[in-house]
Design an enzyme around this catalytic site. Sequence first.
Site, PDB file in Angstrom:
ATOM      1  CG  ASP A   1      28.231 -10.327  -1.840  1.00 25.80           C
ATOM      2  OD1 ASP A   1      27.604 -10.802  -2.817  1.00 25.80           O
ATOM      3  OD2 ASP A   1      29.233  -9.618  -1.681  1.00 25.80           O
TER       4      ASP A   1
ATOM      5  CG  ASP B   1      25.453  -9.555  -8.755  1.00 24.62           C
ATOM      6  OD1 ASP B   1      25.025  -8.730  -9.365  1.00 24.62           O
ATOM      7  OD2 ASP B   1      26.755  -9.933  -8.882  1.00 24.62           O
TER       8      ASP B   1
HETATM    9  N1  GLY Z   1      27.995 -11.557  -7.352  1.00 21.96           N
HETATM   10  C1  GLY Z   1      29.388 -11.232  -8.264  1.00 21.96           C
HETATM   11  C2  GLY Z   1      29.392 -11.964  -9.479  1.00 21.96           C
HETATM   12  O1  GLY Z   1      28.654 -12.816 -10.022  1.00 21.96           O
HETATM   13  O2  GLY Z   1      30.355 -11.928 -10.132  1.00 21.96           O
END
Ligand code: GLY
Length: 398
Positions: free
Chosen positions: A114, A175
């Site tokens: 992330d 994501d």
């Molecule tokens: N990246 C995690 C979400 O969108 O919940």
Amino acid sequence: MTFSRRTLLGAAAAAPIVAGAAGEASAASSRLFRESLDFALQRLRQVAPNVTSFPEETKFEKWTYVNSGGWVGGFWPGMHWLAFLDSGDEQFRKWAVESALRLSPRRTDTSIHDLGFLFYPSWVTAYRLTNDVSWRDGAVQAASSLIQRYNDKGRFIRAWGALGTPTNAGRAIMDTMMNLDLLTFASEQTGESRFLDVAVAHAETTRLKFIRPDGSTPHVFDFNPDTGEDIGPNTNQGYSPTSCWSRGQAWGIYGFTTMYRRCHRREFLEAARKLADFALDALTPDHIPVWDYRSPLAPNDVKDSSAGAIMACGLLDLAAVSGRLSYRVAALRILDALCRTCLTTRAEKHEAVLARGTRNRRTETGIEVSLPYGDYYLMEALLRVLKPRELGRAIGLS
Ligand code: GLY
């Protein structure tokens, strides 16, 4: 773009006129957008003095926090940078700096994918708005951490699990498309192609493995981590491996459009358009995405306004890079609907801006709550319409 009859009739019945012939927001929508952004800034001014950590989601209208920043820690400083950009108010700059600095230890975190979510809206934007190279260097350091998660057998960035551990070692998720722009930034700043190479390889793998013929996507795709061979689609936050989690689809629209913007590969533009066309066709007449477009209860299931805000940003950029006005009109409709039906304006004690977000419906955590990424991308989308040049400077759209 082809929309089904149901979508067109629904849109015609429910939507106000949001755009003129040249894709400019109508006077009524422009007013609503300006008032909504003013409201966001007012709410930030009211809430920020008491915030010393990173908002994660609301419970009973109040933020709950994750001290490490989790995956969401970039959005709170990001909102303050956007508020500073809009208003020039020094107090927002101070809050942005304070909060972004608290992310500093995460620059060397190799345990998650992330790092783009964490460092792009916070440190990259900080560099672009202040020219202070310590933000740039920190963001490049975060990019160096992120590329350590690249699996060159499967040509993907591993989503979850500490390096060297077996659980989730072969797992790639939609994501991650949003974390790639940190890598393109690092290549641009250092002149080193290794960051961009990983970003392009991961985007190409996502394009080939995730996108179904109808343009829908699963949340997850699993690989054998040792050989890189396909295991197949799966899900974590969507309804099932064959469903289409709306926030994941929105990450994909935004992420593929950004990758096209950065490296001009036609196939990334086509991927973004495919995902966008599927999502637009699945939208209900209220223009707010259901949490999963293929939930058995859809279209009458809980909503995820954050998917709408992310998608609006992606569609505005897709219209800009493809020259297709219809994506801009669709984005304005979504944004108009978010501002009319999802703001917390009348809830005086509420601490967030956008209601009706869903964090994880499958595990029943955070259903129709407020989410920092809902608020952040709402503000970004509003600025994309109201102050495109200034916003472009902050997030690198020029
Ligand atoms: N990246 C995690 C979400 O969108 O919940």
